[in-house]
Write a protein that holds these residues in place. Structure first.
Motif, PDB file in Angstrom:
ATOM      1  N   ILE A  62       0.876  -1.168   0.000  1.00  0.00           N
ATOM      2  CA  ILE A  62       0.000   0.000   0.000  1.00  0.00           C
ATOM      3  C   ILE A  62       0.912   1.216   0.000  1.00  0.00           C
ATOM      4  O   ILE A  62       1.814   1.320   0.836  1.00  0.00           O
ATOM      5  CB  ILE A  62      -0.942   0.033   1.220  1.00  0.00           C
ATOM      6  N   ALA A  63       0.698   2.102  -0.966  1.00  0.00           N
ATOM      7  CA  ALA A  63       1.535   3.295  -1.086  1.00  0.00           C
ATOM      8  C   ALA A  63       0.666   4.547  -1.078  1.00  0.00           C
ATOM      9  O   ALA A  63      -0.457   4.540  -1.580  1.00  0.00           O
ATOM     10  CB  ALA A  63       2.350   3.244  -2.373  1.00  0.00           C
ATOM     11  N   LEU A  64       1.203   5.605  -0.503  1.00  0.00           N
ATOM     12  CA  LEU A  64       0.553   6.905  -0.514  1.00  0.00           C
ATOM     13  C   LEU A  64       1.257   7.731  -1.575  1.00  0.00           C
ATOM     14  O   LEU A  64       2.488   7.858  -1.554  1.00  0.00           O
ATOM     15  CB  LEU A  64       0.682   7.567   0.860  1.00  0.00           C
ATOM     16  N   ALA A  65       0.484   8.237  -2.523  1.00  0.00           N
ATOM     17  CA  ALA A  65       1.045   9.058  -3.604  1.00  0.00           C
ATOM     18  C   ALA A  65       0.369  10.422  -3.580  1.00  0.00           C
ATOM     19  O   ALA A  65      -0.845  10.519  -3.428  1.00  0.00           O
ATOM     20  CB  ALA A  65       0.829   8.377  -4.952  1.00  0.00           C
ATOM     21  N   ARG A  66       1.150  11.452  -3.712  1.00  0.00           N
ATOM     22  CA  ARG A  66       0.632  12.829  -3.731  1.00  0.00           C
ATOM     23  C   ARG A  66       0.662  13.350  -5.158  1.00  0.00           C
ATOM     24  O   ARG A  66       1.514  12.967  -5.961  1.00  0.00           O
ATOM     25  CB  ARG A  66       1.464  13.732  -2.844  1.00  0.00           C
ATOM     26  N   TYR A  67      -0.292  14.243  -5.441  1.00  0.00           N
ATOM     27  CA  TYR A  67      -0.318  14.883  -6.754  1.00  0.00           C
ATOM     28  C   TYR A  67       0.666  16.041  -6.791  1.00  0.00           C
ATOM     29  O   TYR A  67       0.766  16.818  -5.836  1.00  0.00           O
ATOM     30  CB  TYR A  67      -1.716  15.411  -7.071  1.00  0.00           C
ATOM     31  N   GLU A  68       1.387  16.139  -7.902  1.00  0.00           N
ATOM     32  CA  GLU A  68       2.257  17.269  -8.173  1.00  0.00           C
ATOM     33  C   GLU A  68       1.839  17.834  -9.526  1.00  0.00           C
ATOM     34  O   GLU A  68       1.829  17.109 -10.521  1.00  0.00           O
ATOM     35  CB  GLU A  68       3.725  16.842  -8.216  1.00  0.00           C
ATOM     36  N   LYS A  69       1.501  19.116  -9.538  1.00  0.00           N
ATOM     37  CA  LYS A  69       1.039  19.744 -10.774  1.00  0.00           C
ATOM     38  C   LYS A  69       2.226  19.942 -11.720  1.00  0.00           C
ATOM     39  O   LYS A  69       3.289  20.418 -11.325  1.00  0.00           O
ATOM     40  CB  LYS A  69       0.366  21.080 -10.472  1.00  0.00           C
ATOM     41  N   SER A  70       2.030  19.545 -12.966  1.00  0.00           N
ATOM     42  CA  SER A  70       3.040  19.706 -14.001  1.00  0.00           C
ATOM     43  C   SER A  70       2.305  20.101 -15.282  1.00  0.00           C
ATOM     44  O   SER A  70       1.753  19.247 -15.985  1.00  0.00           O
ATOM     45  CB  SER A  70       3.812  18.396 -14.204  1.00  0.00           C
ATOM     46  N   GLY A  71       2.243  21.404 -15.554  1.00  0.00           N
ATOM     47  CA  GLY A  71       1.476  21.889 -16.701  1.00  0.00           C
ATOM     48  C   GLY A  71       0.004  21.600 -16.487  1.00  0.00           C
ATOM     49  O   GLY A  71      -0.587  22.000 -15.497  1.00  0.00           O
ATOM     50  N   SER A  72      -0.597  20.852 -17.412  1.00  0.00           N
ATOM     51  CA  SER A  72      -2.024  20.526 -17.308  1.00  0.00           C
ATOM     52  C   SER A  72      -2.247  19.125 -16.749  1.00  0.00           C
ATOM     53  O   SER A  72      -3.326  18.552 -16.877  1.00  0.00           O
ATOM     54  CB  SER A  72      -2.679  20.641 -18.689  1.00  0.00           C
ATOM     55  N   THR A  73      -1.209  18.570 -16.119  1.00  0.00           N
ATOM     56  CA  THR A  73      -1.286  17.206 -15.582  1.00  0.00           C
ATOM     57  C   THR A  73      -1.014  17.204 -14.088  1.00  0.00           C
ATOM     58  O   THR A  73      -0.168  17.945 -13.598  1.00  0.00           O
ATOM     59  CB  THR A  73      -0.238  16.306 -16.280  1.00  0.00           C
ATOM     60  N   LEU A  74      -1.749  16.361 -13.374  1.00  0.00           N
ATOM     61  CA  LEU A  74      -1.421  16.056 -11.989  1.00  0.00           C
ATOM     62  C   LEU A  74      -0.622  14.764 -12.019  1.00  0.00           C
ATOM     63  O   LEU A  74      -1.137  13.711 -12.398  1.00  0.00           O
ATOM     64  CB  LEU A  74      -2.681  15.882 -11.138  1.00  0.00           C
ATOM     65  N   ARG A  75       0.658  14.870 -11.674  1.00  0.00           N
ATOM     66  CA  ARG A  75       1.519  13.698 -11.622  1.00  0.00           C
ATOM     67  C   ARG A  75       1.314  13.001 -10.273  1.00  0.00           C
ATOM     68  O   ARG A  75       1.274  13.646  -9.240  1.00  0.00           O
ATOM     69  CB  ARG A  75       2.989  14.101 -11.779  1.00  0.00           C
ATOM     70  N   CYS A  76       1.191  11.706 -10.310  1.00  0.00           N
ATOM     71  CA  CYS A  76       0.991  10.890  -9.116  1.00  0.00           C
ATOM     72  C   CYS A  76       2.371  10.377  -8.677  1.00  0.00           C
ATOM     73  O   CYS A  76       2.962   9.520  -9.338  1.00  0.00           O
ATOM     74  CB  CYS A  76       0.054   9.728  -9.465  1.00  0.00           C
TER      75      CYS A  76
END
Length: 156
Positions: A62-76
């Motif tokens: 089980i992993a916790l991933a945060r969103y990081e905004k990169s242009g028009s994408t939310l990177r997980c």
């Protein structure tokens, strides 16, 4: 007198027909049962069916991933490994991008802060994700992440 052998033959054929239909039904039920069992064995994600506690216990990672905004994408991006069963091959590390969790940003849409990723087996295969906002898991009854951590600690 010739009618009697025809009646006897008719009864025997009727009984034989009924026996064949009964046997066909039994075979069909057996094939169906084996097919259902095979699907549950061949689909490791089926282990994650059920309530949140069962999902947590059944997951090998089980992993916790945060969103990081990169242009028009939310990177997980994997921020923390909450659970990893012993001897489980898992090919992501903290800081790695989990591309399957990325999403294109749309106006007026709340994606939350990230995702909790559930994996099964070894090597670990992604099977289920749940978004979180702040400390709450959206699709697990608004369970707090602190409770998720506690269930992981208490699980064998």
């Amino acid at each position: 007198m010739t009618a009697q052998p025809i009646d006897r033959t008719h009864r025997k054929v009727s009984r034989l027909t009924a026996a064949v239909w009964l046997l066909s039904g039994i075979i069909a039920i057996g094939v169906f049962t084996v097919a259902v069992q095979f699907c549950s064995w061949s689909n490791p994600c089926a282990r994650l069916d059920g309530p949140p506690e069962k999902k947590i216990r059944a997951a090998s990672v089980i992993a916790l991933a945060r969103y990081e905004k990169s242009g028009s994408t939310l990177r997980c991006v994997i921020a923390e490994i909450l659970k990893q069963a012993p001897n489980t091959a898992f090919y992501y590390r903290v800081g790695d991008e989990f591309r399957h969790g990325n999403t294109e940003i749309r106006e007026n849409t709340d994606y939350g802060d990230g995702q909790i990723l559930f994996f099964v087996g070894s090597p670990a295969e992604h099977c289920y994700s749940v978004a979180f906002s702040g400390d709450r898991l959206r699709w697990m009854g608004e369970m707090p992440i602190t409770q998720l951590r506690q269930i992981i600690r208490d699980s064998p």
